[in-house]
Design an enzyme around this catalytic site. Sequence first.
Site, PDB file in Angstrom:
ATOM      1  N   ASN A  10       0.864  -1.179   0.000  1.00  9.58           N
ATOM      2  CA  ASN A  10       0.000   0.000   0.000  1.00  9.58           C
ATOM      3  C   ASN A  10       0.903   1.232   0.000  1.00  9.58           C
ATOM      4  OD1 ASN A  10      -1.814   2.037   0.454  1.00  9.58           O
ATOM      5  ND2 ASN A  10      -2.293   1.457   2.573  1.00  9.58           N
ATOM      6  N   LYS A  12       0.139   4.288  -0.452  1.00  9.13           N
ATOM      7  CA  LYS A  12      -0.503   5.526   0.030  1.00  9.13           C
ATOM      8  C   LYS A  12      -0.216   6.653  -0.977  1.00  9.13           C
ATOM      9  CE  LYS A  12      -0.066   3.568   4.575  1.00  9.13           C
ATOM     10  NZ  LYS A  12      -0.054   3.748   6.015  1.00  9.13           N
ATOM     11  N   HIS A 104      -9.574   1.737   4.911  1.00  6.61           N
ATOM     12  CA  HIS A 104      -8.285   1.938   5.587  1.00  6.61           C
ATOM     13  C   HIS A 104      -8.456   2.965   6.716  1.00  6.61           C
ATOM     14  CE1 HIS A 104      -4.150   3.111   6.346  1.00  6.61           C
ATOM     15  NE2 HIS A 104      -3.806   1.954   5.806  1.00  6.61           N
ATOM     16  N   GLU A 106      -6.770   5.379   7.606  1.00  2.00           N
ATOM     17  CA  GLU A 106      -6.549   6.786   7.210  1.00  2.00           C
ATOM     18  C   GLU A 106      -7.786   7.343   6.516  1.00  2.00           C
ATOM     19  OE1 GLU A 106      -2.883   6.000   5.124  1.00  2.00           O
ATOM     20  OE2 GLU A 106      -1.963   5.502   7.054  1.00  2.00           O
ATOM     21  N   GLU A 176      -5.673  -4.224  10.876  1.00  3.01           N
ATOM     22  CA  GLU A 176      -4.584  -3.272  11.060  1.00  3.01           C
ATOM     23  C   GLU A 176      -4.840  -2.451  12.318  1.00  3.01           C
ATOM     24  OE1 GLU A 176      -2.540  -2.258   7.087  1.00  3.01           O
ATOM     25  OE2 GLU A 176      -4.302  -1.012   7.205  1.00  3.01           O
ATOM     26  N   GLY A 182       2.401   2.717  10.611  1.00  6.78           N
ATOM     27  CA  GLY A 182       3.378   3.779  10.371  1.00  6.78           C
ATOM     28  C   GLY A 182       4.122   4.222  11.618  1.00  6.78           C
ATOM     29  N   SER A 222       3.236  -1.737  10.501  1.00  8.51           N
ATOM     30  CA  SER A 222       4.687  -1.850  10.719  1.00  8.51           C
ATOM     31  C   SER A 222       5.245  -3.250  10.457  1.00  8.51           C
ATOM     32  CB  SER A 222       5.053  -1.366  12.138  1.00  8.51           C
ATOM     33  OG  SER A 222       4.739   0.008  12.277  1.00  8.51           O
ATOM     34  N   GLY A 243       2.792  -0.841   4.319  1.00  6.66           N
ATOM     35  CA  GLY A 243       2.945   0.549   3.903  1.00  6.66           C
ATOM     36  C   GLY A 243       4.409   0.899   3.738  1.00  6.66           C
TER      37      GLY A 243
END
Length: 264
Positions: A10, A12, A104, A106, A176, A182, A222, A243
């Site tokens: 991903n 992003k 997601h 975010e 997640e 992150g 992570s 990510g």
Amino acid sequence: MIRKPIFAANWKMNKGASETEDFTKSLISKIQSENFPCEIVIAPPFTSLSKLAEILHNAASGQNAHAIQIAAQNCSQFDSGAYTGEISVMMLREFFVHYVILGHSERRAIFGETDAMINAKIKKAREANLKPIFCIGETLAEREAGNLESVLRTQVTDGLAGISEKDMLEIVIAYEPVWAIGTGVTATSQQAQDAHQFVRSLISELYGKDVAGKIRIQYGGSVKPNNAAELMACPDIDGALIGGAALEAQSFFDIVSTGSAASV
Ligand code: PGA
């Protein structure tokens, strides 16, 4: 192996067309002689989908290029019309997109996506035969307050409301934990396994044991080359959504390589 692990990069809001080209050519050259027992997916920004599709198509005569599939990072819940800034599922189909990441954290936290919106997007994606990678996960505050299971239950139940068993079999779930995304702090393999087992039990409640046994549940948050094997060795973890560590071809390749070996 009952379930084929799936490793998805991903990106992003990273990598325009030229960086997409560099990464993808490099990844293809690394996997050329490999035969990993897993699916490999790249989710670039919308504007790089065309370049990714072109490179994979041109490499398709090469040995393993077919193993890489394309995902979008989002889609609209609407078909077409006055929705400025949105991208429809049919537009994604033009770029040979197979998967679409939905829900997601975010998108939920920064762009206000609700379980109902995510549910509408999952349905729209399935109408176009796209496979949703349906993301769920709790915040640290929710976990610390003892609400992990109730949060996951609501996200799963509301996100999948009205989804048929047939469509469910085409959906990948990505667990997640928001506090691990992150941050460099990953869930321990025990925390991840416990959450995955719980999510699988929810799917069993909703769709029965057979479907629950077939659904793939990725872990995200992570994931790195040095922790992928331990996470993927857990019985209910079927791949990863990556990510930061998927921005470098070598690091993504290392995760796929060690992770798929550990999944067996
Ligand atoms: P991360 O992101 O690997 O950088 O933690 C994972 C994700 O957001 O899907």
